[in-house]
Design a protein around this motif. Sequence first.
Motif, PDB file in Angstrom:
ATOM      1  N   GLU A  65      -8.799   9.541   2.496  1.00 21.54           N
ATOM      2  CA  GLU A  65      -7.561   9.531   1.716  1.00 21.54           C
ATOM      3  C   GLU A  65      -7.566  10.519   0.552  1.00 21.54           C
ATOM      4  O   GLU A  65      -6.504  10.901   0.046  1.00 21.54           O
ATOM      5  N   ASP A  66      -8.748  10.929   0.086  1.00 24.28           N
ATOM      6  CA  ASP A  66      -8.811  11.848  -1.054  1.00 24.28           C
ATOM      7  C   ASP A  66      -8.670  13.309  -0.630  1.00 24.28           C
ATOM      8  O   ASP A  66      -8.631  14.212  -1.477  1.00 24.28           O
ATOM      9  N   ALA A  67      -8.570  13.572   0.664  1.00 24.09           N
ATOM     10  CA  ALA A  67      -8.514  14.947   1.170  1.00 24.09           C
ATOM     11  C   ALA A  67      -7.080  15.444   1.250  1.00 24.09           C
ATOM     12  O   ALA A  67      -6.476  15.509   2.321  1.00 24.09           O
ATOM     13  N   TRP A  68      -6.542  15.795   0.098  1.00 24.43           N
ATOM     14  CA  TRP A  68      -5.219  16.415   0.063  1.00 24.43           C
ATOM     15  C   TRP A  68      -5.199  17.475  -1.035  1.00 24.43           C
ATOM     16  O   TRP A  68      -6.038  17.469  -1.941  1.00 24.43           O
ATOM     17  N   VAL A  69      -4.272  18.379  -0.937  1.00 24.74           N
ATOM     18  CA  VAL A  69      -4.217  19.520  -1.851  1.00 24.74           C
ATOM     19  C   VAL A  69      -2.895  19.504  -2.614  1.00 24.74           C
ATOM     20  O   VAL A  69      -1.826  19.337  -2.023  1.00 24.74           O
ATOM     21  N   ASP A  70      -2.981  19.691  -3.937  1.00 25.99           N
ATOM     22  CA  ASP A  70      -1.792  19.751  -4.785  1.00 25.99           C
ATOM     23  C   ASP A  70      -1.235  21.172  -4.775  1.00 25.99           C
ATOM     24  O   ASP A  70      -1.890  22.121  -5.218  1.00 25.99           O
ATOM     25  N   LEU A  71      -0.033  21.342  -4.250  1.00 27.85           N
ATOM     26  CA  LEU A  71       0.597  22.663  -4.138  1.00 27.85           C
ATOM     27  C   LEU A  71       1.529  22.980  -5.300  1.00 27.85           C
ATOM     28  O   LEU A  71       2.044  24.106  -5.392  1.00 27.85           O
ATOM     29  N   SER A  72       1.738  22.029  -6.193  1.00 26.71           N
ATOM     30  CA  SER A  72       2.788  22.157  -7.207  1.00 26.71           C
ATOM     31  C   SER A  72       2.582  23.334  -8.161  1.00 26.71           C
ATOM     32  O   SER A  72       3.555  23.911  -8.646  1.00 26.71           O
ATOM     33  N   VAL A 106      -0.747  25.541   5.816  1.00 29.52           N
ATOM     34  CA  VAL A 106       0.379  25.510   6.754  1.00 29.52           C
ATOM     35  C   VAL A 106      -0.062  24.888   8.074  1.00 29.52           C
ATOM     36  O   VAL A 106      -1.257  24.781   8.361  1.00 29.52           O
ATOM     37  N   PRO A 107       0.913  24.449   8.912  1.00 35.71           N
ATOM     38  CA  PRO A 107       0.577  23.954  10.252  1.00 35.71           C
ATOM     39  C   PRO A 107      -0.083  25.070  11.067  1.00 35.71           C
ATOM     40  O   PRO A 107       0.177  26.254  10.819  1.00 35.71           O
ATOM     41  N   PRO A 108      -0.936  24.746  12.016  1.00 38.51           N
ATOM     42  CA  PRO A 108      -1.299  23.390  12.451  1.00 38.51           C
ATOM     43  C   PRO A 108      -2.428  22.767  11.636  1.00 38.51           C
ATOM     44  O   PRO A 108      -2.862  21.663  11.939  1.00 38.51           O
ATOM     45  N   TYR A 109      -2.906  23.483  10.606  1.00 38.38           N
ATOM     46  CA  TYR A 109      -4.060  22.993   9.853  1.00 38.38           C
ATOM     47  C   TYR A 109      -3.695  21.874   8.879  1.00 38.38           C
ATOM     48  O   TYR A 109      -4.509  21.001   8.603  1.00 38.38           O
ATOM     49  N   TYR A 110      -2.450  21.911   8.372  1.00 41.17           N
ATOM     50  CA  TYR A 110      -2.032  20.940   7.363  1.00 41.17           C
ATOM     51  C   TYR A 110      -0.636  20.407   7.664  1.00 41.17           C
ATOM     52  O   TYR A 110       0.186  21.077   8.289  1.00 41.17           O
ATOM     53  N   LYS A 111      -0.404  19.199   7.152  1.00 40.96           N
ATOM     54  CA  LYS A 111       0.934  18.635   7.140  1.00 40.96           C
ATOM     55  C   LYS A 111       1.388  18.613   5.681  1.00 40.96           C
ATOM     56  O   LYS A 111       0.732  18.007   4.834  1.00 40.96           O
ATOM     57  N   VAL A 112       2.492  19.279   5.395  1.00 44.58           N
ATOM     58  CA  VAL A 112       2.967  19.381   4.021  1.00 44.58           C
ATOM     59  C   VAL A 112       4.062  18.351   3.767  1.00 44.58           C
ATOM     60  O   VAL A 112       5.051  18.289   4.505  1.00 44.58           O
ATOM     61  N   VAL A 113       3.845  17.537   2.747  1.00 44.89           N
ATOM     62  CA  VAL A 113       4.824  16.537   2.335  1.00 44.89           C
ATOM     63  C   VAL A 113       5.089  16.739   0.843  1.00 44.89           C
ATOM     64  O   VAL A 113       4.232  16.445   0.004  1.00 44.89           O
ATOM     65  N   GLY A 114       6.267  17.279   0.526  1.00 46.48           N
ATOM     66  CA  GLY A 114       6.566  17.578  -0.865  1.00 46.48           C
ATOM     67  C   GLY A 114       5.625  18.637  -1.404  1.00 46.48           C
ATOM     68  O   GLY A 114       5.512  19.731  -0.853  1.00 46.48           O
ATOM     69  N   ASP A 115       4.921  18.297  -2.490  1.00 47.66           N
ATOM     70  CA  ASP A 115       3.959  19.218  -3.096  1.00 47.66           C
ATOM     71  C   ASP A 115       2.520  18.906  -2.689  1.00 47.66           C
ATOM     72  O   ASP A 115       1.573  19.359  -3.342  1.00 47.66           O
ATOM     73  N   LYS A 116       2.350  18.162  -1.610  1.00 45.98           N
ATOM     74  CA  LYS A 116       1.010  17.820  -1.145  1.00 45.98           C
ATOM     75  C   LYS A 116       0.795  18.320   0.283  1.00 45.98           C
ATOM     76  O   LYS A 116       1.706  18.262   1.111  1.00 45.98           O
ATOM     77  N   ALA A 117      -0.415  18.818   0.528  1.00 46.01           N
ATOM     78  CA  ALA A 117      -0.789  19.260   1.872  1.00 46.01           C
ATOM     79  C   ALA A 117      -1.939  18.379   2.361  1.00 46.01           C
ATOM     80  O   ALA A 117      -2.985  18.289   1.718  1.00 46.01           O
ATOM     81  N   PHE A 118      -1.732  17.719   3.510  1.00 43.83           N
ATOM     82  CA  PHE A 118      -2.734  16.817   4.082  1.00 43.83           C
ATOM     83  C   PHE A 118      -3.381  17.493   5.293  1.00 43.83           C
ATOM     84  O   PHE A 118      -2.678  17.923   6.214  1.00 43.83           O
TER      85      PHE A 118
END
Length: 320
Positions: A261-268, A279-291
């Motif tokens: 759960e701690d593996a996310w990146v703040d894009l803000s 970016v996909p396919p490596y990450y799913k971006v939700v708002g200012d967070k990349a999972f």
Amino acid sequence: MRRQIFSFLFIFITLFFQAQSVIVKGVARDTTKTRNFVHITVNDTLRKYREMATKAKIRNGDAYLELTKNKDLVTRADSLGNYTIKAKLTDTLYFAKYKHYTQKYKVEDIIKNKIKVQLVPEPCVPYVACEEKIPSQFYIFIGEKIAMNFKEDPYYCNAMSLDMGGFECIYRIKEKVYGGYPKDTIEFKAYDHYGSPAFGKYKNVLLFVSEYCGKLYHEKYQFYDLFKTKDGRWASPGDPYKNDQFLKEKTVEAQKMEFGEDAWVDLSKMVKNEKEKYVPPYYKVVGDKAFPLMGNYVDDLVKAKANGVLKGRSIKLDRN
């Protein structure tokens, strides 16, 4: 009464002409034959601005850059030491150069006494080059930062430091991957042309450290940010070549995996080109967070470096 008027006019005219700008032409040299050019500043304007900005916590690099381009405030001597600048007779010119003692003179005195400036260097130490072309020892480990502090390089008499200094790093070794460093903490130096080393932003990283002439140095720009996956293994999210975009031979591909759960990146706070890595396919971006959705375990990360950047630097890993 007339005497008072005359005195007033005399003072006024004197002050008026003192306030007028004049063209100052002079000579400013150093004792190292202009290895760097001497910079001349009116009234120490740049240093005063830096101090003011620091105290006021102003971070406006553009404003400072504009000041450095203002020819009414700043100039530099040419290769022969000649300089020209506009200033008032009451102004003071500051003559400065890296690792030299700054000198200052009033414009009126420079013109009247035809002052030629000769900057004196700070004490220097001889530079002794390391002749080792490949590291005598090489270490790969998963580390957690304890400290990272910039330290200016010594002023060498016969060489120049491109980065002006490096970062002294102390890391706790969480897991030894290659080379078997004998201690649980490691101290090494890291150099970076772009400022503070990027790996310092992450809590856990896979680091590559070389020993040259008895000293430990981080292999420039080589690291992976690490997070635990849901099955408890260390992995780096995203493209395994995210920091080696121009590498032609790529032997490792990212795999689908589930991170904690701690593996996310703040894009803000990122600029556009920084966000391009998430970016996909490596990450799913939700708002200012990349999972992260894909990544690689440590073995594959080491393989990617061994067959890529390390190979290019003639560093061979013993796989036995």
